[in-house]
Write an enzyme that holds these catalytic residues in place. Structure first.
Site, mmCIF file in Angstrom:
data_model
loop_
_atom_site.group_PDB
_atom_site.id
_atom_site.type_symbol
_atom_site.label_atom_id
_atom_site.label_comp_id
_atom_site.label_asym_id
_atom_site.label_seq_id
_atom_site.Cartn_x
_atom_site.Cartn_y
_atom_site.Cartn_z
ATOM 1 N N ASN A 86 48.773 -47.401 46.669
ATOM 2 C CA ASN A 86 48.385 -46.036 47.038
ATOM 3 C C ASN A 86 46.925 -46.074 47.456
ATOM 4 O OD1 ASN A 86 47.736 -43.323 47.128
ATOM 5 N ND2 ASN A 86 47.893 -43.000 44.907
ATOM 6 N N TRP A 87 46.682 -45.904 48.760
ATOM 7 C CA TRP A 87 45.309 -46.022 49.269
ATOM 8 C C TRP A 87 44.506 -44.735 49.076
ATOM 9 C CZ3 TRP A 87 45.697 -49.101 54.584
ATOM 10 C CH2 TRP A 87 46.235 -50.364 54.327
ATOM 11 N N LYS A 88 45.157 -43.699 48.583
ATOM 12 C CA LYS A 88 44.496 -42.405 48.328
ATOM 13 C C LYS A 88 43.694 -41.970 49.567
ATOM 14 C CE LYS A 88 44.371 -43.639 43.494
ATOM 15 N NZ LYS A 88 43.951 -43.281 42.177
ATOM 16 N N HIS A 121 51.890 -37.211 42.284
ATOM 17 C CA HIS A 121 50.806 -38.008 41.693
ATOM 18 C C HIS A 121 49.917 -37.093 40.846
ATOM 19 C CE1 HIS A 121 47.243 -40.515 41.368
ATOM 20 N NE2 HIS A 121 48.004 -41.547 41.699
ATOM 21 N N GLU A 163 46.848 -36.870 40.527
ATOM 22 C CA GLU A 163 45.696 -36.288 41.230
ATOM 23 C C GLU A 163 46.114 -35.056 42.024
ATOM 24 O OE1 GLU A 163 44.438 -39.877 43.182
ATOM 25 O OE2 GLU A 163 43.797 -40.698 41.246
ATOM 26 N N GLU A 173 52.804 -43.213 35.007
ATOM 27 C CA GLU A 173 51.360 -43.357 35.159
ATOM 28 C C GLU A 173 50.646 -42.499 34.121
ATOM 29 O OE1 GLU A 173 50.372 -44.814 39.349
ATOM 30 O OE2 GLU A 173 50.297 -42.648 39.418
ATOM 31 N N GLY A 202 42.626 -45.174 37.384
ATOM 32 C CA GLY A 202 41.270 -45.294 37.913
ATOM 33 C C GLY A 202 40.198 -45.403 36.844
ATOM 34 N N SER A 254 45.364 -48.733 36.497
ATOM 35 C CA SER A 254 44.435 -49.874 36.431
ATOM 36 C C SER A 254 45.151 -51.225 36.411
ATOM 37 C CB SER A 254 43.498 -49.718 35.226
ATOM 38 O OG SER A 254 42.786 -48.498 35.331
ATOM 39 N N GLY A 293 46.488 -48.309 42.614
ATOM 40 C CA GLY A 293 45.492 -47.563 43.379
ATOM 41 C C GLY A 293 44.354 -48.483 43.785
ATOM 42 N N GLY A 294 43.281 -48.492 42.995
ATOM 43 C CA GLY A 294 42.050 -49.226 43.330
ATOM 44 C C GLY A 294 42.279 -50.653 43.815
HETATM 45 C C1 PEP Z 1 47.304 -44.640 41.205
HETATM 46 O O1 PEP Z 1 46.602 -44.113 42.040
HETATM 47 O O2 PEP Z 1 48.511 -44.343 41.174
HETATM 48 C C2 PEP Z 1 46.720 -45.590 40.266
HETATM 49 C C3 PEP Z 1 47.491 -46.105 39.346
HETATM 50 O O3 PEP Z 1 45.387 -45.902 40.428
HETATM 51 P P1 PEP Z 1 44.598 -47.133 39.754
HETATM 52 O O4 PEP Z 1 45.427 -48.367 39.986
HETATM 53 O O5 PEP Z 1 43.284 -47.180 40.478
HETATM 54 O O6 PEP Z 1 44.451 -46.829 38.295
#
Ligand code: PEP
Length: 253
Positions: free
Chosen positions: A11-13, A97, A99, A169, A175, A215, A236-237
């Site tokens: 997920n590049w957000k 998600h 966010e 999640e 994050g 993470s 994500g990251g």
């Molecule tokens: C996500 O955006 O779904 C996520 C899990 O982010 P991260 O890997 O950065 O915690």
């Protein structure tokens, strides 16, 4: 016998302009072109979908959207429809998600409409669910997950489940650099699978994939993937750098 192919989704957000997205997609494609035992998906921002699709089409990487609106078309400024995602080359879409729940007012009710709309347009939804830190600390994790599943999946049939992926999640792990322990993840995943098996039957055991998100990095993916109910990760990251995302995809090397 379970037949759940590992699935690693990025997920590049709200990161990467068109040219930056193209560069990342090119690099990733090179690093994972020989991987065939894992399904791979990347979800760039909407503005980069077309560019990225041109790079990955015909490869082992699939494209996903980060959100959609449930209407087919209309006067809904700023929104994007399921068929628009399909025509941009998407086969998956991330829905609900945390966010989006936190900053954009998504609720289980709107998420449920989005899942229905995605399935109707032959997009495979990845439904995100998970508890907050407060909910975990007050022992409400499983009841929160039950409520989210019940409301977000209302009206779905066993046939729909075939095209669905769940991403567990925990909000406190997204994050933050804090990964849930393997036992916490396995506990939540097996709980989710049990609930969905009760509701939708044996197919859930065989083919419903449950991803962990929070993470995930090349250093912790192998341990997570060793748990029996972990079928992959939503990242994500660490999906924003080709090398680290490839390291996660190649967890078995
Ligand atoms: C996500 O955006 O779904 C996520 C899990 O982010 P991260 O890997 O950065 O915690």
């Amino acid at each position: 016998m379970a037949d759940r192919k590992p699935f690693i989704a990025g997920n590049w957000k709200m990161y990467k302009t068109g040219p930056e997205a193209a560069e990342l997609a090119e690099e990733l494609k090179k690093l994972v072109c020989d991987v065939n035992g894992v399904d791979i998906m990347i979800a760039p921002p909407f503005t980069a979908l077309g560019t990225v699709y041109e790079i990955i089409k015909g490869s082992n990487i699939q494209l996903g959207g980060q959100n959609l609106f449930w209407k087919t078309e209309g006067a809904y400024t700023g929104e994007i429809s399921p068929s628009m995602l399909r025509s941009a080359g998407c086969s998956y879409v991330i829905i609900g998600h945390s966010e989006r729940r936190q900053h954009f007012g998504e609720t289980d009710e709107t998420i449920s409409k989005k899942i229905r709309a995605a399935l109707d347009a032959e997009l495979k939804p990845i439904l995100c669910i998970g508890e907050s830190l407060e909910e975990r600390e007050s022992n409400q994790t499983y009841s929160v997950l039950d409520n989210q599943l019940e409301r977000c999946l209302q009206g779905l049939t066993s046939d729909d489940i075939h095209n669905l992926t769940i991403a567990y999640e925990p909000v406190w792990a997204i994050g933050t650099g804090k990964t849930a322990t393997r036992d916490q993840v396995q506990g939540a995943h097996s709980h989710i699978r049990k609930r969905l098996k009760e509701k939708f039957g044996i197919l859930v055991e065989k083919s419903l994939r449950i991803l962990y998100g929070g993470s995930v990095k090349p250093e912790n993916i192998k341990g997570l993937m060793s748990m029996p109910d972990v079928d992959g990760a939503l990242v994500g990251g660490a999906s924003l750098k080709a090398e680290s995302f490839a390291g996660i995809i190649r967890f078995n090397d």
